[in-house]
Scaffold this active site. Structure first.
Site, PDB file in Angstrom:
ATOM      1  N   ALA A  99      73.173  68.361  43.124  1.00 35.70           N
ATOM      2  CA  ALA A  99      71.743  68.525  43.372  1.00 35.70           C
ATOM      3  C   ALA A  99      71.311  67.752  44.618  1.00 35.70           C
ATOM      4  CB  ALA A  99      70.947  68.068  42.156  1.00 35.70           C
ATOM      5  N   ASP A 117      86.913  73.210  37.422  1.00 35.18           N
ATOM      6  CA  ASP A 117      86.205  71.971  37.140  1.00 35.18           C
ATOM      7  C   ASP A 117      85.032  72.204  36.194  1.00 35.18           C
ATOM      8  OD1 ASP A 117      85.950  69.038  37.998  1.00 35.18           O
ATOM      9  OD2 ASP A 117      83.919  69.790  38.309  1.00 35.18           O
ATOM     10  N   GLN A 124      73.233  66.927  47.133  1.00 32.38           N
ATOM     11  CA  GLN A 124      73.803  67.574  48.318  1.00 32.38           C
ATOM     12  C   GLN A 124      72.869  68.646  48.862  1.00 32.38           C
ATOM     13  OE1 GLN A 124      77.792  69.037  47.857  1.00 32.38           O
ATOM     14  NE2 GLN A 124      78.618  67.042  47.255  1.00 32.38           N
ATOM     15  N   TYR A 158      76.962  56.772  47.009  1.00 37.17           N
ATOM     16  CA  TYR A 158      77.711  55.677  46.391  1.00 37.17           C
ATOM     17  C   TYR A 158      77.419  55.656  44.895  1.00 37.17           C
ATOM     18  CZ  TYR A 158      80.444  51.382  46.857  1.00 37.17           C
ATOM     19  OH  TYR A 158      81.442  50.433  46.792  1.00 37.17           O
ATOM     20  N   GLY A 159      77.625  56.839  44.276  1.00 34.68           N
ATOM     21  CA  GLY A 159      77.336  56.974  42.865  1.00 34.68           C
ATOM     22  C   GLY A 159      78.574  57.090  42.008  1.00 34.68           C
ATOM     23  N   GLY A 193      85.467  58.536  39.392  1.00 35.30           N
ATOM     24  CA  GLY A 193      85.706  57.529  40.413  1.00 35.30           C
ATOM     25  C   GLY A 193      86.125  56.200  39.810  1.00 35.30           C
ATOM     26  N   GLU A 231      89.293  58.244  11.698  1.00 35.37           N
ATOM     27  CA  GLU A 231      90.176  59.401  11.563  1.00 35.37           C
ATOM     28  C   GLU A 231      89.893  60.461  12.628  1.00 35.37           C
ATOM     29  OE1 GLU A 231      93.468  60.791  10.239  1.00 35.37           O
ATOM     30  OE2 GLU A 231      92.565  59.129   9.135  1.00 35.37           O
ATOM     31  N   GLN A 252      81.803  59.175  42.719  1.00 31.33           N
ATOM     32  CA  GLN A 252      83.080  59.127  43.430  1.00 31.33           C
ATOM     33  C   GLN A 252      83.078  58.167  44.613  1.00 31.33           C
ATOM     34  OE1 GLN A 252      86.155  60.427  43.113  1.00 31.33           O
ATOM     35  NE2 GLN A 252      85.763  61.501  41.186  1.00 31.33           N
ATOM     36  N   HIS A 266      84.201  68.284  45.366  1.00 29.57           N
ATOM     37  CA  HIS A 266      83.819  69.320  44.409  1.00 29.57           C
ATOM     38  C   HIS A 266      83.489  70.559  45.222  1.00 29.57           C
ATOM     39  CE1 HIS A 266      82.551  71.141  40.787  1.00 29.57           C
ATOM     40  NE2 HIS A 266      81.280  70.796  40.785  1.00 29.57           N
TER      41      HIS A 266
END
Length: 349
Positions: free
Chosen positions: A101, A208, A103, A38-39, A153, A244, A41, A124
């Site tokens: 990491a 990605d 995962q 729950y970070g 997310g 600018e 995405q 991903h």
């Protein structure tokens, strides 16, 4: 599914027209979607799925800040919010939305719950594409699918609440049940995609990683900083240099060429701007294309993935990362940006 022509090339896409939300709900009516992580995405995808009427639960380590965030977002402990293992046991579709990491670290706890017929979902392609390096090798009797929103997310959730959609890619790595295509498209519609375009896990991660290090973050910060520095070195004030370099780009021009395209921007600016943009476009292209070619090569050979794995696995990674981010945050350009943002009319009422 539909075939559409993009710049002369036919591609397969899925839209809400031929795959409406009602169809997606029917496809997944018997499924329990477990959001693991729950970070970045997890909140956007989970909340969008929940609001769209799907059966969603969240798996997260109890006691951490993200557990508290999930509770604040309306997930109920013991009802729709569980420890990771229990969520994986309950879920028929496991949306593996932890960082790359994390995962790798959590995979041994996830794998026992991937029983026959379930689906393992990624946003991903990293873990699967570099599976020899990550050790993430799914069982042969589960579907392995991907929906990758082309944005954060936060953006996915914000656009959903505005009634809009964020485009996503989709891919199937393994179709064990014969239902992988219906599952992945239904999930893509459910999380709030504008339209879905076909890819592979490998192409998703190659594009990605190149994009993050290129025009989305790395290259754009490098270009902005270079122009800001040149203006400052030539006597321009921080406010003028920032306005600018960044403010005009993000607040005036980006919304316009997002809506109408860069070709429209070129055709609808002053003749002085047109001439300069056309003349200097080629030198910038020629200067940066070799860098992008080298970047893509590093991604494709796995060097970028290994650097990420090695760096993110260090015990002091968080401290080192915060030090680098602090340096960026406290640079003159972004300290100036903080002041400029406060002075915007909408923030100064």
């Amino acid at each position: 599914m539909a075939t559409m022509n993009f710049g002369g090339v036919d591609e397969t896409v899925a839209t809400r027209e031929e795959f409406p939300l009602a169809k997606a709900l029917e496809v997944l009516k018997d499924e329990v979607i477990a959001i693991i992580g729950y970070g970045v995405q997890g909140p956007g995808q989970g909340l969008n799925l929940r609001d769209n009427g799907f059966n969603v639960i969240v798996g997260q380590r109890k006691g951490g800040a993200t557990w508290d965030k999930a509770v604040a977002d309306g997930w109920v402990p013991g009802v729709t919010l569980f420890e990771i293992e229990e969520a994986c046991e309950r879920g028929t579709i496991i949306q593996y939305l932890l960082s790359d990491a994390a995962q790798i670290e959590v995979w041994p706890r996830i794998k026992p719950y991937l029983t026959a017929g379930k689906a393992l979902y990624f946003s991903h392609g990293f873990g699967i594409t570099y599976k020899e390096r990550t050790g993430i090798i799914p069982p042969a009797d589960v579907d392995v699918i991907l929906v990758a929103p082309k944005g954060s997310g936060t953006s996915l959730r914000r656009m959903f609440l505005q009634g809009r959609g964020l485009n996503s890619s989709y891919a199937i790595f393994q179709d064990a049940t014969g239902r992988a295509m219906d599952r992945v498209v239904a999930l893509g519609i459910g999380v709030g995609s504008g339209y879905l375009f076909e890819t592979t896990f490998k192409k998703e991660v190659y594009s990605d990683l190149t994009g993050e290090r290129g025009t989305l973050m790395g290259a754009i910060q490098g270009l902005l900083l270079a122009q800001f520095e040149v203006l400052r070195e030539n006597g321009h004030s921080p406010s003028e240099a920032f306005n600018e370099t960044v403010e005009e780009l993000t607040q005036s021009l980006m919304p316009l060429f997002a809506e109408n395209g860069m070709d429209w921007m070129y055709a609808n600016c002053s003749t002085t701007a047109q001439r300069g943009a056309l003349d200097w476009m080629t030198p910038f292209h020629d200067a940066t294309k070799p860098v992008f070619a080298k970047l893509y090569s590093e991604v494709a050979c796995g060097n970028e993935a290994q650097r990420s794995i090695d760096t993110n696995s260090k015990p002091d990674y968080r401290a080192g990362l915060e030090a680098e981010l602090k340096e960026l945050r406290e640079s003159e350009m972004w300290r100036t940006g903080a002041v400029v943002r406060k002075l915007r009319p909408e923030n100064n009422k």
